[in-house]
Design a protein around this motif. Structure first.
Motif, short mmCIF file in Angstrom:
data_model
loop_
_atom_site.label_atom_id
_atom_site.label_comp_id
_atom_site.label_asym_id
_atom_site.label_seq_id
_atom_site.Cartn_x
_atom_site.Cartn_y
_atom_site.Cartn_z
N ALA A 1 -75.35 -62.82 109.80
CA ALA A 1 -74.48 -61.78 109.27
C ALA A 1 -73.08 -61.83 109.84
CB ALA A 1 -75.09 -60.40 109.53
N ALA A 2 -72.74 -62.90 110.56
CA ALA A 2 -71.43 -63.04 111.19
C ALA A 2 -71.04 -64.51 111.20
CB ALA A 2 -71.47 -62.49 112.62
N PRO A 3 -69.74 -64.80 111.35
CA PRO A 3 -69.33 -66.21 111.41
C PRO A 3 -69.81 -66.88 112.68
CG PRO A 3 -67.47 -64.77 111.88
CD PRO A 3 -68.59 -63.88 111.43
N ARG A 4 -69.88 -68.20 112.66
CA ARG A 4 -70.24 -68.98 113.83
C ARG A 4 -68.97 -69.37 114.59
NH1 ARG A 4 -74.49 -66.84 113.19
NH2 ARG A 4 -76.35 -67.81 112.28
N LEU B 1 -70.42 -62.40 121.86
CA LEU B 1 -71.15 -61.72 120.80
C LEU B 1 -71.53 -62.69 119.68
CD1 LEU B 1 -72.19 -59.22 119.27
CD2 LEU B 1 -69.83 -58.80 118.53
N LEU B 2 -70.58 -63.48 119.24
CA LEU B 2 -70.85 -64.41 118.14
C LEU B 2 -71.88 -65.46 118.55
CD1 LEU B 2 -67.28 -64.92 116.62
CD2 LEU B 2 -69.12 -63.40 115.83
N ARG B 3 -71.79 -65.93 119.79
CA ARG B 3 -72.80 -66.90 120.26
C ARG B 3 -74.18 -66.25 120.31
NH1 ARG B 3 -68.60 -68.29 124.16
NH2 ARG B 3 -67.61 -70.27 123.57
N HIS B 4 -74.22 -65.00 120.75
CA HIS B 4 -75.51 -64.31 120.80
C HIS B 4 -76.09 -64.14 119.40
CE1 HIS B 4 -78.60 -61.34 121.73
NE2 HIS B 4 -78.13 -60.65 120.70
N LEU C 1 -76.87 -56.21 112.28
CA LEU C 1 -75.97 -56.47 113.40
C LEU C 1 -76.34 -55.62 114.61
CD1 LEU C 1 -72.61 -56.62 111.42
CD2 LEU C 1 -73.70 -58.53 112.60
N HIS C 2 -76.63 -54.36 114.37
CA HIS C 2 -77.01 -53.47 115.48
C HIS C 2 -78.32 -53.91 116.12
CE1 HIS C 2 -74.46 -49.80 113.98
NE2 HIS C 2 -73.73 -50.76 114.51
N ASP C 3 -79.31 -54.22 115.30
CA ASP C 3 -80.61 -54.60 115.85
C ASP C 3 -80.52 -55.89 116.67
OD1 ASP C 3 -81.72 -52.41 114.65
OD2 ASP C 3 -82.81 -53.51 113.09
N ALA C 4 -79.61 -56.78 116.28
CA ALA C 4 -79.50 -58.07 116.97
C ALA C 4 -78.93 -57.93 118.38
CB ALA C 4 -78.63 -59.03 116.16
N THR C 5 -78.23 -56.83 118.66
CA THR C 5 -77.62 -56.65 119.98
C THR C 5 -78.21 -55.48 120.76
OG1 THR C 5 -75.84 -55.34 118.97
CG2 THR C 5 -75.43 -57.70 119.30
#
Length: 238
Positions: free
Chosen positions: A50-53, A39-42, A96-100
């Motif tokens: 909006a999330a850590p790498r 998920l984080l890589r995606h 976050l929702h739109d990205a996945t």
């Protein structure tokens, strides 16, 4: 060479052993980690900041994440956020929702839910929610599942100083900022209560009981009692 200083971090609600080392965060891995890493890589590949790498693992087997600069909170019960803060939180969750949505990670569901989108799992910059962390419970699911739980975590409950009318007005602000269509707001009050009940069952299965009369139990009773009021407020603007 001297070991790098490890500073315990107090954000988040469940995961223990999380520390800051320089500009990185070290966290224990678990059965959930392979999915979270995907998920984080995606999110990084999608350009979502909006999330850590995910930076790898250290010599102790802990995952290494980028440190998110800003402020964190250690309590959410007051739920006294401003309209601007709730608007920023809703838009953060929408990003976050739109990205996945529609990706293999969603596995046929609508999106990937964070499943604990709490003020405790958000970094604030200039007083506004800017990024999320602690994706340990993330899993495919419908958007409204995250929104229902977030509604409780951010703005609805028995122990809030603001009157019910204020809480309901802010709920509308939150859902409008997210962009949830009115047809998806049907029976939203019951959705909130059911989602919090499911969370209680999750914690009880993990040995963290919430018996009758406990704070969480009182919150669920309040949510059930006010579900119709929630639906009335949301239906009034449909």
């Amino acid at each position: 060479m001297a070991a790098e200083l490890e500073i315990p971090l107090t954000g988040g609600r469940i995961t223990e052993g999380v520390v800051r080392v320089g500009d990185t965060v070290r966290r224990p891995v678990g059965p959930h980690s392979p999915f979270v890493h995907r998920l984080l890589r995606h999110l990084e590949d999608a350009g979502c900041d909006a999330a850590p790498r995910l930076l790898g693992t250290d010599d102790r087997g802990r995952e290494i994440l980028s440190f998110q600069h800003g402020e964190t909170r250690t309590s959410f019960q007051a739920r006294d956020w401003s309209p601007a803060q709730l608007t920023a939180a809703a838009r953060l969750l929408r990003r976050l929702h739109d990205a996945t949505a529609g990706t293999p990670l969603a596995d046929g569901e609508e999106t990937v839910c964070h499943n604990d989108f709490s003020p405790l799992n958000v970094t604030f910059v200039d007083g506004l929610p800017a990024a999320a962390f602690d994706f340990d419970q993330a899993a495919p699911g419908p958007r409204v599942r995250d929104l229902a739980y977030a509604a409780w975590l951010w703005l609805l409950g028995a122990d809030i100083a603001a009157p019910l009318t204020r809480q309901l007005a802010l709920l509308r602000t939150f859902l409008d900022a997210y962009g949830l269509p009115h047809e998806h707001r049907h029976a939203f009050g019951a959705r909130i209560a059911s989602r919090v009940e499911a969370e209680r069952a999750f914690h009880e299965a993990a040995g963290r009981a919430a018996p009758p009369g406990s704070w969480l139990d009182r919150e669920i009773v309040w949510l059930r009692e006010h579900a119709a009021a929630v639906d009335g407020e949301l239906g009034a603007g449909a």
